[in-house]
Each structure stands twice: as C-alpha cells, then as structure tokens.
Design a protein around this motif. Structure first.
Motif, PDB file in Angstrom:
ATOM      1  N   GLU A   9       0.834  -1.213   0.000  1.00  0.00           N
ATOM      2  CA  GLU A   9       0.000   0.000   0.000  1.00  0.00           C
ATOM      3  C   GLU A   9       0.866   1.259   0.000  1.00  0.00           C
ATOM      4  OE1 GLU A   9      -4.017  -1.183   2.401  1.00  0.00           O
ATOM      5  OE2 GLU A   9      -2.125  -1.270   3.527  1.00  0.00           O
ATOM      6  N   TRP A  13       1.145   4.053  -3.045  1.00  0.00           N
ATOM      7  CA  TRP A  13       0.942   5.485  -2.799  1.00  0.00           C
ATOM      8  C   TRP A  13       2.153   6.282  -3.308  1.00  0.00           C
ATOM      9  CZ3 TRP A  13       3.536   8.996   0.429  1.00  0.00           C
ATOM     10  CH2 TRP A  13       2.895  10.227   0.614  1.00  0.00           C
ATOM     11  N   ARG A  16       2.105   6.513  -7.121  1.00  0.00           N
ATOM     12  CA  ARG A  16       1.096   7.448  -7.619  1.00  0.00           C
ATOM     13  C   ARG A  16       1.524   8.890  -7.370  1.00  0.00           C
ATOM     14  NH1 ARG A  16      -2.296   4.270  -4.491  1.00  0.00           N
ATOM     15  NH2 ARG A  16      -3.221   6.134  -3.613  1.00  0.00           N
ATOM     16  N   ALA A  23      -2.866  11.394  -4.450  1.00  0.00           N
ATOM     17  CA  ALA A  23      -3.001  10.053  -3.883  1.00  0.00           C
ATOM     18  C   ALA A  23      -3.253  10.147  -2.381  1.00  0.00           C
ATOM     19  CB  ALA A  23      -1.729   9.247  -4.148  1.00  0.00           C
ATOM     20  N   TYR A  24      -4.103   9.258  -1.895  1.00  0.00           N
ATOM     21  CA  TYR A  24      -4.510   9.253  -0.491  1.00  0.00           C
ATOM     22  C   TYR A  24      -4.001   7.991   0.187  1.00  0.00           C
ATOM     23  CZ  TYR A  24      -7.851  12.735  -2.128  1.00  0.00           C
ATOM     24  OH  TYR A  24      -8.438  13.841  -2.691  1.00  0.00           O
ATOM     25  N   LEU A  25      -3.460   8.165   1.398  1.00  0.00           N
ATOM     26  CA  LEU A  25      -3.022   7.020   2.195  1.00  0.00           C
ATOM     27  C   LEU A  25      -3.352   7.305   3.655  1.00  0.00           C
ATOM     28  CD1 LEU A  25      -1.435   4.292   2.255  1.00  0.00           C
ATOM     29  CD2 LEU A  25       0.575   5.666   2.839  1.00  0.00           C
ATOM     30  N   THR A  41      -4.410  10.992   7.183  1.00  0.00           N
ATOM     31  CA  THR A  41      -4.446  10.668   5.758  1.00  0.00           C
ATOM     32  C   THR A  41      -3.451  11.573   5.073  1.00  0.00           C
ATOM     33  OG1 THR A  41      -6.758   9.982   5.788  1.00  0.00           O
ATOM     34  CG2 THR A  41      -5.843  10.608   3.650  1.00  0.00           C
ATOM     35  N   HIS A  73       3.367  16.003   0.573  1.00  0.00           N
ATOM     36  CA  HIS A  73       2.018  15.624   0.995  1.00  0.00           C
ATOM     37  C   HIS A  73       1.462  16.629   1.998  1.00  0.00           C
ATOM     38  CE1 HIS A  73       4.627  13.956   4.124  1.00  0.00           C
ATOM     39  NE2 HIS A  73       3.588  14.122   4.937  1.00  0.00           N
TER      40      HIS A  73
END
Length: 103
Positions: A9, A13, A16, A23-25, A41, A73
């Motif tokens: 995961e 991320w 991307r 992109a969201y994580l 997030t 981010h």
C-alpha cells in the motif's frame, strides 16, 4: 510512524505521488502534539502546484504541505479528514480505520 498499512500500500501510494497523481493514504498515527488523534491521511502529489490547488479547493492552507519530504504531501486529520475522504468516495479507508466510530 505509520501503522496499519502494508508495504505494498505504501509503495503504491509513493508510485502514484511520483507520477503526479493526487493520492490518499490513511494509516494509524501517534503524535503527542495531537492528543486523541489516532489516524492521518497523507494526500500526496509531486506536482506542488497541483497539490497546492487541491489544498485551496478543499479550504486548506498550502503552506502546510510537507515539501522537504521525498513525497510531498498534506496531512489530513480530524473532521476534515473524514469530510474529504467521504467526498472522495474513499469509504473503505473510513471503515477500515473506524473514523466514524466513537473514540
């Protein structure tokens, strides 16, 4: 430190973000500066103008973008986190991390 996600995961991320996607994580997170907050997030994109525009369109200040990181981010927490995940249709992250459950 991130908890509750797989390496796959995280790598997805990062890929991307590197490709210029928003992109969201979401992951579990402990930060003494934010008592009671247990998740964050990370909304990432290596296109800083695109990420800044995303911030502004969501009523967030782009000055809080983590720019020195290899993967730029913005950290979403609290009610804004749930609001944006809901609007983006990321219900799996809301459910998985129990963001609507009483703490």
């Amino acid at each position: 430190m991130a908890f509750g996600i797989t390496r796959e995961e995280l790598n997805s991320w990062k890929q991307r973000v590197s490709q210029g996607e928003i992109a969201y994580l979401t992951h579990y997170w402990l930060e003494p500066r934010f008592p009671g907050i247990t998740t964050v997030t990370k909304v990432g994109c290596n296109d800083l103008e695109k990420l800044a525009a995303w911030c502004r369109s969501n009523g967030l200040n782009p000055k809080y973008i983590h720019r020195r990181d290899a993967y730029p981010h913005f950290d979403l927490i609290g009610t804004k986190q749930v609001e944006i995940l809901t609007r983006e249709g990321l219900h799996d992250q809301i459910k998985r991390f129990k963001l609507l459950s009483p703490k």
